[in-house]
Structures are given as structure tokens and as C-alpha cells.
Design a protein around this motif. Structure first.
Motif, PDB file in Angstrom:
ATOM      1  N   THR A 188       1.059  -1.412  -0.154  1.00  0.00           N
ATOM      2  CA  THR A 188      -0.023   0.003   0.257  1.00  0.00           C
ATOM      3  C   THR A 188       0.843   1.392  -0.134  1.00  0.00           C
ATOM      4  O   THR A 188       0.493   2.200  -0.488  1.00  0.00           O
ATOM      5  CB  THR A 188      -1.026   0.012   1.291  1.00  0.00           C
ATOM      6  N   GLY A 189       1.806   1.146   0.473  1.00  0.00           N
ATOM      7  CA  GLY A 189       2.996   2.462   0.556  1.00  0.00           C
ATOM      8  C   GLY A 189       3.712   2.377  -0.611  1.00  0.00           C
ATOM      9  O   GLY A 189       4.629   3.356  -0.706  1.00  0.00           O
ATOM     10  N   GLY A 190       3.766   1.609  -1.653  1.00  0.00           N
ATOM     11  CA  GLY A 190       4.657   1.459  -2.688  1.00  0.00           C
ATOM     12  C   GLY A 190       5.576   0.616  -2.561  1.00  0.00           C
ATOM     13  O   GLY A 190       5.987   0.057  -1.493  1.00  0.00           O
ATOM     14  N   PRO A 191       6.208   0.159  -3.876  1.00  0.00           N
ATOM     15  CA  PRO A 191       7.349  -0.806  -3.577  1.00  0.00           C
ATOM     16  C   PRO A 191       8.667  -0.487  -2.994  1.00  0.00           C
ATOM     17  O   PRO A 191       9.243  -1.235  -2.322  1.00  0.00           O
ATOM     18  CB  PRO A 191       7.544  -1.328  -4.956  1.00  0.00           C
ATOM     19  N   GLU A 192       9.012   0.897  -3.268  1.00  0.00           N
ATOM     20  CA  GLU A 192      10.200   1.346  -2.413  1.00  0.00           C
ATOM     21  C   GLU A 192      10.056   1.315  -1.202  1.00  0.00           C
ATOM     22  O   GLU A 192      10.902   1.054  -0.316  1.00  0.00           O
ATOM     23  CB  GLU A 192      10.440   2.789  -2.990  1.00  0.00           C
ATOM     24  N   ARG A 193       8.749   1.876  -0.572  1.00  0.00           N
ATOM     25  CA  ARG A 193       8.558   1.822   0.946  1.00  0.00           C
ATOM     26  C   ARG A 193       8.720   0.366   1.512  1.00  0.00           C
ATOM     27  O   ARG A 193       9.431   0.163   2.668  1.00  0.00           O
ATOM     28  CB  ARG A 193       7.333   2.541   1.284  1.00  0.00           C
ATOM     29  N   PHE A 194       7.893  -0.444   0.774  1.00  0.00           N
ATOM     30  CA  PHE A 194       7.966  -1.782   1.100  1.00  0.00           C
ATOM     31  C   PHE A 194       9.244  -2.375   1.310  1.00  0.00           C
ATOM     32  O   PHE A 194       9.757  -3.214   2.211  1.00  0.00           O
ATOM     33  CB  PHE A 194       7.186  -2.549   0.229  1.00  0.00           C
ATOM     34  N   LEU A 195      10.251  -2.183   0.405  1.00  0.00           N
ATOM     35  CA  LEU A 195      11.641  -2.893   0.211  1.00  0.00           C
ATOM     36  C   LEU A 195      12.484  -2.066   1.558  1.00  0.00           C
ATOM     37  O   LEU A 195      13.051  -2.648   2.127  1.00  0.00           O
ATOM     38  CB  LEU A 195      12.214  -2.624  -0.891  1.00  0.00           C
ATOM     39  N   ALA A 196      12.210  -0.809   1.563  1.00  0.00           N
ATOM     40  CA  ALA A 196      12.946  -0.154   2.920  1.00  0.00           C
ATOM     41  C   ALA A 196      12.543  -0.628   4.267  1.00  0.00           C
ATOM     42  O   ALA A 196      13.402  -0.905   5.012  1.00  0.00           O
ATOM     43  CB  ALA A 196      12.775   1.392   2.582  1.00  0.00           C
ATOM     44  N   ASP A 197      11.102  -0.927   4.024  1.00  0.00           N
ATOM     45  CA  ASP A 197      10.667  -1.305   5.647  1.00  0.00           C
ATOM     46  C   ASP A 197      11.002  -2.879   5.581  1.00  0.00           C
ATOM     47  O   ASP A 197      10.871  -3.246   7.008  1.00  0.00           O
ATOM     48  CB  ASP A 197       9.172  -1.071   5.745  1.00  0.00           C
ATOM     49  N   LEU A 198      11.098  -3.593   4.779  1.00  0.00           N
ATOM     50  CA  LEU A 198      11.331  -5.008   5.106  1.00  0.00           C
ATOM     51  C   LEU A 198      12.254  -5.345   5.888  1.00  0.00           C
ATOM     52  O   LEU A 198      12.549  -6.314   6.564  1.00  0.00           O
ATOM     53  CB  LEU A 198      11.433  -5.757   3.420  1.00  0.00           C
ATOM     54  N   ALA A 199      13.546  -4.642   5.601  1.00  0.00           N
ATOM     55  CA  ALA A 199      14.881  -4.940   6.119  1.00  0.00           C
ATOM     56  C   ALA A 199      14.775  -5.203   7.786  1.00  0.00           C
ATOM     57  O   ALA A 199      15.367  -5.857   8.527  1.00  0.00           O
ATOM     58  CB  ALA A 199      15.919  -3.953   5.903  1.00  0.00           C
TER      59      ALA A 199
ATOM     60  N   ARG B 294      19.941  -0.577 -10.033  1.00  0.00           N
ATOM     61  CA  ARG B 294      21.065  -0.059  -9.378  1.00  0.00           C
ATOM     62  C   ARG B 294      22.405  -0.264  -9.987  1.00  0.00           C
ATOM     63  O   ARG B 294      23.332   0.399  -9.757  1.00  0.00           O
ATOM     64  CB  ARG B 294      21.039  -0.662  -7.919  1.00  0.00           C
ATOM     65  N   LEU B 295      22.217  -1.386 -11.120  1.00  0.00           N
ATOM     66  CA  LEU B 295      23.701  -1.326 -11.903  1.00  0.00           C
ATOM     67  C   LEU B 295      23.655  -0.589 -13.234  1.00  0.00           C
ATOM     68  O   LEU B 295      24.461   0.070 -13.711  1.00  0.00           O
ATOM     69  CB  LEU B 295      23.673  -2.989 -12.343  1.00  0.00           C
ATOM     70  N   ALA B 296      22.456  -0.687 -13.896  1.00  0.00           N
ATOM     71  CA  ALA B 296      22.196  -0.166 -15.278  1.00  0.00           C
ATOM     72  C   ALA B 296      20.737   0.401 -15.447  1.00  0.00           C
ATOM     73  O   ALA B 296      19.932  -0.269 -15.962  1.00  0.00           O
ATOM     74  CB  ALA B 296      22.563  -0.887 -16.258  1.00  0.00           C
ATOM     75  N   PRO B 297      20.418   1.533 -14.917  1.00  0.00           N
ATOM     76  CA  PRO B 297      18.994   2.000 -14.797  1.00  0.00           C
ATOM     77  C   PRO B 297      18.575   2.163 -16.235  1.00  0.00           C
ATOM     78  O   PRO B 297      19.400   2.873 -17.274  1.00  0.00           O
ATOM     79  CB  PRO B 297      18.925   3.446 -14.187  1.00  0.00           C
ATOM     80  N   VAL B 298      17.329   1.882 -16.770  1.00  0.00           N
ATOM     81  CA  VAL B 298      17.008   1.785 -18.157  1.00  0.00           C
ATOM     82  C   VAL B 298      15.593   2.846 -17.892  1.00  0.00           C
ATOM     83  O   VAL B 298      15.448   3.743 -18.802  1.00  0.00           O
ATOM     84  CB  VAL B 298      16.252   0.464 -18.570  1.00  0.00           C
ATOM     85  N   ALA B 299      14.754   2.580 -16.817  1.00  0.00           N
ATOM     86  CA  ALA B 299      13.671   3.335 -16.429  1.00  0.00           C
ATOM     87  C   ALA B 299      13.236   3.171 -15.061  1.00  0.00           C
ATOM     88  O   ALA B 299      14.122   2.108 -14.393  1.00  0.00           O
ATOM     89  CB  ALA B 299      12.436   3.047 -17.114  1.00  0.00           C
ATOM     90  N   ALA B 300      12.670   4.039 -14.290  1.00  0.00           N
ATOM     91  CA  ALA B 300      12.317   3.905 -12.888  1.00  0.00           C
ATOM     92  C   ALA B 300      11.471   2.740 -12.718  1.00  0.00           C
ATOM     93  O   ALA B 300      10.474   2.338 -13.362  1.00  0.00           O
ATOM     94  CB  ALA B 300      11.410   5.121 -12.407  1.00  0.00           C
ATOM     95  N   PRO B 301      12.074   1.684 -11.923  1.00  0.00           N
ATOM     96  CA  PRO B 301      11.305   0.525 -11.439  1.00  0.00           C
ATOM     97  C   PRO B 301       9.946   0.888 -10.767  1.00  0.00           C
ATOM     98  O   PRO B 301       9.649   1.811 -10.360  1.00  0.00           O
ATOM     99  CB  PRO B 301      12.175  -0.178 -10.612  1.00  0.00           C
ATOM    100  N   GLU B 302       8.898  -0.120 -11.354  1.00  0.00           N
ATOM    101  CA  GLU B 302       7.664   0.070 -10.928  1.00  0.00           C
ATOM    102  C   GLU B 302       7.103  -0.974  -9.897  1.00  0.00           C
ATOM    103  O   GLU B 302       6.030  -1.005  -9.087  1.00  0.00           O
ATOM    104  CB  GLU B 302       6.625   0.188 -12.031  1.00  0.00           C
TER     105      GLU B 302
END
Length: 193
Positions: free
Chosen positions: A59-70, A87-95
Motif C-alpha cells: 500500500t505504501g508502494g514498492p520502494e517503501r515496502f523494500l525499505a521497511d522489509l529489512a 542499481r547497476l544499469a538504470p533503463v527506467a524507474a522501476p515500478e
């Protein structure tokens, strides 16, 4: 790691026949054409077909989920797909965050994910083999699969993931000393539960 010696011998013979590796007669491998081997492996593997997956909404988006999961007791997990490729070779913002989880139920409960069949922003894969947790890379509070696994998963994923996989392979060519190990024994890091 238990691997049948006959199977390994047959695989090495095929790769040697395809000129993807060289070895001394009946001896050790002396050189590997890693990109060809990676592409050959990707021809018989698919991130979403080889691993059982489930789709979720954070619900908070995938970025928040990954940050909170740790900080959660979620078992062993590792990020792959677009977030790992970016993180290695950005093509577009991940969703959409794609993760491997040793215990899918535990991870989804810890991350407070909501199941969905449409509009997912998180995909959790149960790995067909624990090899996905070998040579993981920890950056900050997040754990990523190895560079090789990112390339394999992205190349065989959907939507823009194959383009991200090609970008990762291009990064690998330019940065070989940063990711390639000089030994064949796997290094395994274990996240505390």
C-alpha cells in the motif's frame, strides 16, 4: 552442494562443444565465455515460469515496502528484476518489486502485503533452487541477488525487463572485475531471521 559428477561432465562437454568454455583434456576448466553461458542458460530458464510466483500490493508502494522489509522478521529474501537491475544499469524507474523469498507466507505477512490479481506492485517468487541466495549483495538494508542472477531474471522477465537485462549484461562487460569471482565455490550470505 551435491551435484552428480556425470551430469556436470555432460554439461561441460556441451559447453566446450559450443566453444563457451575451454579446459584441459579431462581436467579443470581454464576459461569461460561468461556471456555465452549466461545466454545459453537463459534459453532454458524463465523468472516467471521456472519459479512459482504470487502477486501483491504494497500500500505504501514498492520502494517503501523494500525499505521497511529489512527491519522485519521475514526470513531469507533477495531483490531481483527491475529494482536490482536499476542499481547497476538504470533503463527506467522501476515500478514493480520482484523478490525471492525462502518463506513466501512469512515475507508477505511481515511486509503487510495484500494479495491481488490486478495492479500488483510486488511479485514474490519462491525459488526453484536456493542458488538464487548465493553471492547476494547487501546494500544498506536491502539484499539483492547476484549480478548474474539479475541478468538472467531480467532477460527472461516480461515488459521492459529484457531491455533491463541487456543493460545489465552491458554493465557486466564493462565492470567484469567488480562482479566476477576468481573461484568456483559459491559464497553464501545468510540474512538473520
Amino acid at each position: 552442494m551435491d551435484v552428480d559428477a556425470g551430469y556436470v561432465s555432460r554439461v561441460l562437454a556441451v559447453l566446450e562443444q559450443e566453444i563457451l568454455l575451454t579446459r584441459t583434456p579431462r581436467g579443470p576448466v581454464t576459461a569461460v565465455e561468461w556471456e555465452g553461458v549466461l545466454r545459453r542458460c537463459a534459453a532454458t530458464y524463465s523468472l516467471f515460469d521456472s519459479n512459482p510466483t504470487s502477486t501483491w500490493v504494497a500500500t505504501g508502494g514498492p520502494e517503501r515496502f523494500l525499505a521497511d522489509l529489512a527491519g522485519k522478521r521475514a526470513g531469507e529474501w533477495a531483490i531481483t528484476g527491475s529494482f536490482a537491475a536499476a542499481r547497476l544499469a538504470p533503463v527506467a524507474a522501476p515500478e514493480i518489486a520482484v523478490l525471492y523469498a525462502e518463506d513466501v507466507d512469512r515475507l508477505t505477512r511481515a511486509g503487510r502485503l495484500l494479495p491481488t490479481t490486478r495492479g500488483a506492485n510486488v511479485i514474490v517468487a519462491e525459488p526453484y533452487d536456493a542458488i538464487v541466495f548465493d553471492r547476494t549483495v547487501i546494500e544498506g538494508s536491502e539484499t539483492y541477488v547476484s549480478v548474474v542472477q539479475v541478468a538472467m531474471d531480467s532477460r527472461t522477465g516480461n515488459a521492459r525487463m529484457p531491455a533491463e537485462g541487456e543493460a545489465v549484461i552491458a554493465w557486466m562487460r564493462k565492470n567484469e572485475p567488480r562482479w566476477r569471482t576468481g573461484r568456483l565455490q559459491p559464497r553464501r550470505t545468510k540474512r538473520s531471521a
